[in-house]
Design a protein around this motif. Structure first.
Motif, short mmCIF file in Angstrom:
data_model
loop_
_atom_site.label_atom_id
_atom_site.label_comp_id
_atom_site.label_asym_id
_atom_site.label_seq_id
_atom_site.Cartn_x
_atom_site.Cartn_y
_atom_site.Cartn_z
N UNK A 48 -27.25 44.68 26.08
CA UNK A 48 -27.77 45.24 27.32
C UNK A 48 -26.63 45.94 28.04
N UNK A 49 -27.01 46.86 28.89
CA UNK A 49 -26.02 47.58 29.69
C UNK A 49 -26.36 47.38 31.16
N UNK A 50 -25.33 47.18 31.96
CA UNK A 50 -25.50 47.06 33.40
C UNK A 50 -24.67 48.16 34.05
N UNK A 51 -25.37 49.01 34.79
CA UNK A 51 -24.73 50.12 35.47
C UNK A 51 -24.52 49.76 36.94
N UNK A 52 -23.27 49.81 37.36
CA UNK A 52 -22.95 49.55 38.76
C UNK A 52 -22.87 50.91 39.45
#
Length: 170
Positions: A48-52
């Motif tokens: 998964x990717x988490x974009x801040x």
């Protein structure tokens, strides 16, 4: 409940305002690991990717994907999964999806609710992750189940109940 390994989690910082929170990456990884250990979904082979991002970035996402023209704290985008029995390359990771978290809204909510930024960020990462593995809060019973699991996961991290002074997240 079986204990599973955490998914491979990539944290992407796309807004300079996140530089004020040097430990955001570590906070998020810790939260996702705790959540993965508590759900009845094996995410060991997943990514998964988490974009801040900032409020402007998440406002655009919110408008484009949900038709809501305002910033929000967190958005989740579950990946489409291949049909059961479909042939997939053995070396392809399973994508859970993406999560976007907005700095200014997260900061404002933490301050207004007298929570540490790290605790609120942990909650938002867990909330987003639970959406990626199938939890929702559209109906009251779903919301109660999801909130109970969030409380349980957060408690393992020593984080107080985020809903203690609220009625319900929707």
């Amino acid at each position: 409940m079986p204990t599973y390994s955490s998914p491979a989690t990539e944290v992407l910082v796309v807004a300079d305002c996140w530089s004020a929170e040097a430990d955001a990456d570590a906070v998020i990884h810790r939260a996702i690991e705790a959540a993965a250990a508590m759900v009845d979904t094996d995410t060991a082979d997943a990514e998964l990717a988490i974009m801040l991002t900032d409020d402007a970035g998440i406002r655009t996402l919110n408008q484009n994907w949900r038709g809501i023209d305002k910033p929000t704290n967190v958005l989740s985008f579950p990946a489409l999964q291949p049909p059961e029995g479909a042939d997939e390359p053995d070396d392809m990771p399973r994508m859970l999806g993406d999560i976007a978290i907005a700095y200014e809204t997260t900061r404002r909510e933490a301050d207004e609710e007298d929570k540490t930024f790290a605790n609120h960020l942990s909650h938002l990462a867990i909330h987003g992750f639970l959406h990626l593995v199938g939890y929702d809060h559209e109906k009251d019973d779903e919301a109660e189940e999801m909130e109970a699991l969030e409380r349980e996961i957060l408690a393992t991290l020593g984080i107080p109940d985020p809903y203690a002074d609220q009625d319900r997240v929707t």
